[in-house]
Design an enzyme around this catalytic site. Structure first.
Site, mmCIF file in Angstrom:
data_model
loop_
_atom_site.group_PDB
_atom_site.id
_atom_site.type_symbol
_atom_site.label_atom_id
_atom_site.label_comp_id
_atom_site.label_asym_id
_atom_site.label_seq_id
_atom_site.Cartn_x
_atom_site.Cartn_y
_atom_site.Cartn_z
ATOM 1 N N ARG A 11 -23.767 -103.559 37.582
ATOM 2 C CA ARG A 11 -25.197 -103.467 37.334
ATOM 3 C C ARG A 11 -25.433 -102.508 36.173
ATOM 4 O O ARG A 11 -24.569 -101.724 35.811
ATOM 5 C CB ARG A 11 -25.929 -102.956 38.582
ATOM 6 N N SER A 13 -27.787 -100.069 35.972
ATOM 7 C CA SER A 13 -28.401 -98.784 36.290
ATOM 8 C C SER A 13 -27.461 -97.632 35.927
ATOM 9 O O SER A 13 -26.238 -97.801 35.832
ATOM 10 C CB SER A 13 -28.748 -98.709 37.782
ATOM 11 N N LYS A 81 -22.799 -100.274 50.495
ATOM 12 C CA LYS A 81 -23.929 -100.444 51.410
ATOM 13 C C LYS A 81 -24.842 -101.601 50.983
ATOM 14 O O LYS A 81 -25.651 -102.069 51.783
ATOM 15 C CB LYS A 81 -24.738 -99.145 51.528
ATOM 16 N N ASP A 82 -24.716 -102.070 49.720
ATOM 17 C CA ASP A 82 -25.526 -103.194 49.249
ATOM 18 C C ASP A 82 -24.938 -104.554 49.620
ATOM 19 O O ASP A 82 -25.608 -105.580 49.478
ATOM 20 C CB ASP A 82 -25.683 -103.143 47.721
ATOM 21 N N THR A 125 -39.266 -92.539 50.397
ATOM 22 C CA THR A 125 -37.993 -93.240 50.581
ATOM 23 C C THR A 125 -38.261 -94.734 50.650
ATOM 24 O O THR A 125 -39.296 -95.160 51.156
ATOM 25 C CB THR A 125 -37.256 -92.802 51.861
ATOM 26 N N ARG A 129 -34.563 -97.285 57.459
ATOM 27 C CA ARG A 129 -33.623 -96.457 58.230
ATOM 28 C C ARG A 129 -33.958 -94.979 58.109
ATOM 29 O O ARG A 129 -33.979 -94.232 59.098
ATOM 30 C CB ARG A 129 -32.196 -96.712 57.725
ATOM 31 N N ARG A 130 -34.209 -94.550 56.882
ATOM 32 C CA ARG A 130 -34.538 -93.140 56.665
ATOM 33 C C ARG A 130 -35.889 -92.798 57.283
ATOM 34 O O ARG A 130 -36.066 -91.745 57.895
ATOM 35 C CB ARG A 130 -34.540 -92.825 55.165
ATOM 36 N N ARG A 151 -39.842 -97.263 45.438
ATOM 37 C CA ARG A 151 -38.708 -97.939 44.810
ATOM 38 C C ARG A 151 -38.383 -97.204 43.527
ATOM 39 O O ARG A 151 -39.112 -96.337 43.100
ATOM 40 C CB ARG A 151 -39.067 -99.393 44.458
ATOM 41 N N GLY A 152 -37.294 -97.617 42.869
ATOM 42 C CA GLY A 152 -37.003 -97.079 41.548
ATOM 43 C C GLY A 152 -35.678 -96.355 41.491
ATOM 44 O O GLY A 152 -35.044 -96.090 42.505
ATOM 45 N N ASN A 153 -35.268 -96.029 40.266
ATOM 46 C CA ASN A 153 -34.001 -95.336 40.063
ATOM 47 C C ASN A 153 -34.159 -93.846 40.370
ATOM 48 O O ASN A 153 -35.244 -93.380 40.743
ATOM 49 C CB ASN A 153 -33.472 -95.574 38.644
ATOM 50 N N VAL A 154 -33.087 -93.099 40.194
ATOM 51 C CA VAL A 154 -33.100 -91.673 40.530
ATOM 52 C C VAL A 154 -34.192 -90.938 39.754
ATOM 53 O O VAL A 154 -34.954 -90.142 40.320
ATOM 54 C CB VAL A 154 -31.717 -91.042 40.256
ATOM 55 N N THR A 156 -36.975 -92.070 38.453
ATOM 56 C CA THR A 156 -38.298 -92.454 38.941
ATOM 57 C C THR A 156 -38.624 -91.725 40.232
ATOM 58 O O THR A 156 -39.713 -91.171 40.407
ATOM 59 C CB THR A 156 -38.367 -93.972 39.170
ATOM 60 N N ARG A 157 -37.652 -91.709 41.150
ATOM 61 C CA ARG A 157 -37.912 -91.110 42.463
ATOM 62 C C ARG A 157 -38.106 -89.603 42.373
ATOM 63 O O ARG A 157 -39.049 -89.055 42.956
ATOM 64 C CB ARG A 157 -36.758 -91.453 43.415
ATOM 65 N N CYS A 244 -29.287 -105.084 55.082
ATOM 66 C CA CYS A 244 -29.204 -103.690 54.636
ATOM 67 C C CYS A 244 -30.571 -103.047 54.516
ATOM 68 O O CYS A 244 -30.678 -101.848 54.262
ATOM 69 C CB CYS A 244 -28.436 -103.584 53.322
#
Length: 319
Positions: A11, A13, A81-82, A125, A129-130, A151-154, A156-157, A244
């Site tokens: 990917r 990212s 995990k994906d 999040t 699950r979290r 949502r979003g990448n590191v 963004t979060r 997932c």
């Protein structure tokens, strides 16, 4: 095998490129062959919808697998995990390297710990699950929090915290470690507080099942303990018939006595996202020596969890 470059599908990212780059370097060292990264955009990368709504399972994986099946890349690196729990016959998990830190972490304003967040704190999040486990912990310990889907990448979060929109966000320790940003963590969440996603912190290296030479080469990167652990965790997920994006946490860890590995403990949890109802169980047994033994460990714990009502806590079950 010829000396032409091996093509590694990844990917685009920052995190995917970082972890694929690390795998590429190891494969170069093992084989002496050049490895080139082939960037592939997945549906999960371009969609802005919540993971639970777009199906969660496989949205970051399908395009990579398609490239493998078409021969456009020789092997691919996934965050384990994906991966959907069902493995396509044409592809094989050639290696599961040593696992990174499986824990979840908090990045909060003012360097706050989770338990020091103010009343009404907004925690971002994207994982049911979290949400389930954070809300259950808060309820049990008299904390007042609001979990907010993001949502979003590191960048963004963490940006939501820097901009003051959120008080904290939850991320995976492994990802921040791999991109060299673990110093931004304000709190590591114990697995006794939040169980990670099945396979969290582990990578999966996948290639065509008929490429025996490459399978043999990549096998040098495999860690049998990590593979046994994630196989048990994914078996539990599969037996719960959950994807997932379901509110399922699982962690298999080794119980060590001095220098000796004694047993493997598998813990599983499933709950409603508001944290009001949870089923959490564990089991301990000999360290699995085969795929079937590891799969049985997860399946048997899932059976116990289903008997205690786990199925009713997951919303729609993925079939």
């Amino acid at each position: 095998m010829s000396e032409k470059a091996l093509r590694l599908g990844t990917r685009r990212s920052t995190l995917a490129m970082a972890q694929s780059g690390q795998v590429a370097e190891t494969v170069r060292e093992v084989t002496g062959r050049p490895v080139e990264l082939v960037e592939i955009t997945t549906y999960g990368d371009v969609s802005r919808e919540a993971l639970a709504r777009i199906g969660g399972t496989g949205v970051f994986v399908t395009a990579l697998r398609d490239a493998l099946l078409k021969g456009e890349v020789d092997f691919a690196v996934h965050s384990l995990k994906d991966l959907p729990t069902a493995q396509p016959e044409e592809l094989v998990l050639a290696a599961v390297p040593v696992r990174e830190d499986p824990r979840d972490v908090i990045v909060a304003r003012d360097a706050l710990k989770f338990t020091d967040l103010p009343r009404g704190a907004r925690i971002g999040t994207g994982a049911p699950r979290r949400m389930a486990q954070l809300n259950a912990y808060a309820r049990a310990h008299g904390l007042d929090i609001e979990t907010v889907p993001i949502r979003g990448n590191v960048d963004t979060r963490i940006g939501y915290v820097r901009d003051g929109e959120l008080d904290a966000v939850v991320l995976a320790a492994a990802g921040l470690n791999r991109i060299g940003r673990v110093d931004e963590v304000t709190d590591f969440l114990s697995v006794d507080t939040i169980l990670p996603a099945p396979g969290q912190g582990a990578l999966a290296i996948e290639c065509a099942a008929d490429n025996a030479d490459l399978i043999a080469v990549l096998g040098a990167l495999d860690d049998p303990y990590t593979r046994a652990a994630v196989t048990a965790e994914r078996s539990l997920l599969a037996a719960l018939e959950a994807g997932c994006s379901a509110p399922v946490g699982a962690l298999a860890d080794l119980l060590v006595d001095g220098q000796f590995v004694k047993e493997m403990r598998l813990r599983g949890v499933v709950g409603t996202t508001d944290g009001t109802r949870m089923v959490q169980l564990s089991t301990t047994g000999p360290v699995p020596q085969t795929h079937d033994q590891a799969w049985a460990l997860g399946r048997d714990l899932a059976t116990e969890m289903l008997a205690q009502g786990a199925a009713g806590l997951m919303g729609e079950r993925a079939h």
